[in-house]
Enzyme design. Structure first.
Site, PDB file in Angstrom:
ATOM      1  N   LEU A   1       0.868  -1.191   0.000  1.00 44.50           N
ATOM      2  CA  LEU A   1       0.000   0.000   0.000  1.00 44.50           C
ATOM      3  C   LEU A   1       0.903   1.240   0.000  1.00 44.50           C
ATOM      4  O   LEU A   1       1.550   1.539   1.007  1.00 44.50           O
ATOM      5  CB  LEU A   1      -0.904   0.008   1.256  1.00 44.50           C
ATOM      6  CG  LEU A   1      -2.317  -0.549   1.081  1.00 44.50           C
ATOM      7  CD1 LEU A   1      -2.277  -1.988   0.614  1.00 44.50           C
ATOM      8  CD2 LEU A   1      -3.115  -0.423   2.363  1.00 44.50           C
ATOM      9  N   ASP A   2       0.971   1.925  -1.142  1.00 45.29           N
ATOM     10  CA  ASP A   2       1.808   3.132  -1.205  1.00 45.29           C
ATOM     11  C   ASP A   2       0.998   4.345  -0.729  1.00 45.29           C
ATOM     12  O   ASP A   2      -0.154   4.210  -0.292  1.00 45.29           O
ATOM     13  CB  ASP A   2       2.376   3.332  -2.620  1.00 45.29           C
ATOM     14  CG  ASP A   2       1.298   3.626  -3.651  1.00 45.29           C
ATOM     15  OD1 ASP A   2       0.113   3.802  -3.283  1.00 45.29           O
ATOM     16  OD2 ASP A   2       1.635   3.684  -4.849  1.00 45.29           O
ATOM     17  N   SER A   3       1.587   5.526  -0.823  1.00 42.81           N
ATOM     18  CA  SER A   3       0.954   6.721  -0.252  1.00 42.81           C
ATOM     19  C   SER A   3      -0.391   7.030  -0.927  1.00 42.81           C
ATOM     20  O   SER A   3      -1.347   7.449  -0.267  1.00 42.81           O
ATOM     21  CB  SER A   3       1.893   7.918  -0.384  1.00 42.81           C
ATOM     22  OG  SER A   3       2.220   8.143  -1.744  1.00 42.81           O
TER      23      SER A   3
END
Lengths: 404, 78
Positions: B33-35
């Site tokens: 889960l990236d930004s």
């Protein structure tokens, strides 16, 4: 660098209303089976439109879909096909690979949904900017194919894809890149975008007798354009770098602007574009055996294009085979030029010219050319073809291809 | 279902992340889960839990357990 190097088409990928590959789309168009249907949006009159039937989101996992939308998913699917067609599994040097992507409206559906939510009293989703930005599709393609050279987006309305391809070929000739991935994508079938096109009074109403025949380019009874969606991408390489025989040669191109009107097409700019494209290709009008016309089926546009073709081709005009495949796949706006170029390349490969579907009687102002109507025509001697894209904003592009 | 379990299911349901891969004490990035995905997750949480996650709190949180505690401390949780 070899400025005179021939540019070959190493691969083509297509996701369009006619099918999910170039060959499938070609088979359908030469069989005379169009993809225009009826489409409904809340609060708007029904439109005739050409939709991509498959689930284009499947090119990405659900996690990868975050921040993407239909336009980027269709682009990535078509690019992957083009790379596979060109037998490319990876890059020797990813910084020597460029992406030249044309799109008129980028993530229009995302902006449409986001603004709709906001104006309706709701919240605008947090990824509206990255998913909706015009270069969003380019970024998604670059991320998932590791293209690290110039990654450029051309927004030139209905000439976007053609201009992107012309620029890609120039970049190869200048030696800026060793592989150029280029083409166009558009996903305009969102409620707000459709309403805007309806407001401009350019859309053909759904034909009550046969909705598939709603778009009738060059016909005396034409009634406007039909929106379509999709993507078409090419892999271009210099001749010395081609791993195998190309599908066809990218012979030359030209881009010129009318500089006269926001929307009305003008003969002057089209004539200069066509002449310049022939000159860039080292060809005479009589060398061209097929013109995939811009042919949107608007009342204003078609006669101007025919006038320009008659002027440039002169005494050879009556022998120039002309068709508009938009009748079958709709007007893909920024992707239109790329899809039509792909079909023109297939015409060269197969020696067959697709017909303008739906058109029975040609408008007297559009005559003087060898319109291909009814059924696809065998053209075994076909050597060179031209594909026209004449955009809102006055920018005109013409691409010329030669049989390999 | 407690908040942590609901969040785990939400991530699985929304993003297709395997539930077994979701470690409540590991950084979001450890299960990809990236930004941007976290921003999208916060948006979903507001609707699912009937809360408003403050922007500054959202950026300070790095694990799912921290996020669950944050939500449990917010007014209006349902």
């Amino acid at each position: 660098m070899p400025t005179a190097a021939r540019i070959g088409i190493a691969g083509i990928g297509v996701t369009c209303p006619l099918g999910d590959s170039l060959e499938a789309s070609w088979d359908r168009v030469v069989a005379g089976q169009g993809a225009v249907g009826r489409m409904a949006f809340p609060g708007l009159p029904d439109i005739a439109a050409a939709r991509v039937a498959s689930d284009v989101s499947q090119v990405l996992t659900r996690l990868q879909q975050v921040g993407t939308e239909r336009v980027s998913q269709m682009a990535l699917g078509a690019v992957r096909q083009a790379l596979a067609d060109a037998r490319i599994a990876g890059w020797a040097d990813p910084e020597r690979v460029g992406l030249y992507l044309g799109t008129g409206m980028g993530g229009a559906a995302t902006m449409d949904a986001g603004f709709g939510a906001l104006h309706g009293g709701g919240r605008i989703p947090p990824l509206t900017v990255p998913a909706g930005m015009v270069n969003g599709a380019s970024a998604v393609v670059a991320i998932h194919t590791d293209i690290r050279g110039p990654v450029l987006t051309y927004a030139v309305a209905c000439a976007s894809g053609s201009v992107a391809m012309a620029e890609a070929a120039h970049a190869l000739r200048r030696g800026e890149v060793d592989v150029a991935v280029c083409g166009g994508v558009e996903a305009p079938l969102a409620r707000g975008t459709v309403a805007a096109w309806q407001a401009l009074r350019t859309l053909a109403p759904p034909d009550e007798g046969d909705v598939a025949r709603s778009c009738r380019p060059f016909a005396a009874d034409r009634s406007g354009l039909v929106l379509g969606e999709g993507a078409a991408f090419f892999v271009l390489r210099r001749e010395a770098d081609l791993p195998a025989a190309p599908r066809a040669w990218f012979a030359g191109s030209a881009v010129r602007c009318d500089a006269l009107h926001l929307t009305n097409p003008q003969r002057r700019g089209q004539v200069s574009t066509l002449k310049a494209a022939l000159q860039a290709s080292g060809l005479a009008p009589s060398d061209i055996g097929y013109c995939n016309a811009h042919g949107t089926a608007t009342v204003a546009g078609d006669p101007v294009e025919c006038e320009a073709l008659r002027e440039v081709w002169g005494e050879d005009a009556a022998a120039l085979r002309v068709s508009s495949t938009k009748a079958a796949h709709g007007h893909l706006l920024g992707a239109g030029g790329a899809l039509e170029a792909a079909l023109a390349v297939m015409a060269l490969q197969q020696g067959v010219v697709p017909a303008t579907l739906g058109t029975a009687v040609v408008d007297p102002r559009c005559t003087g050319l060898a319109h291909v109507l009814g059924e696809a025509q065998c053209a075994p001697g076909l050597r060179h073809a031209i594909s026209n894209s004449f955009a809102f904003g006055g920018t005109n592009a013409a691409l010329v291809f030669s049989r390999a | 279902m407690n908040t942590l379990a609901r969040l785990t299911y939400l991530i699985h349901d929304k993003f297709g992340v395997d539930i077994a891969a979701i470690d409540a004490d590991a950084p979001f990035a450890s299960y990809d889960l990236d930004s941007l995905t976290v921003a999208e997750l916060m948006f979903e949480i507001d609707d699912a839990f009937h809360v408003t996650v403050p922007d500054e709190a959202a950026t300070a949180v790095t694990t799912l357990r921290q996020l669950a505690a944050l939500i449990d401390g917010l007014p209006g949780k349902a």
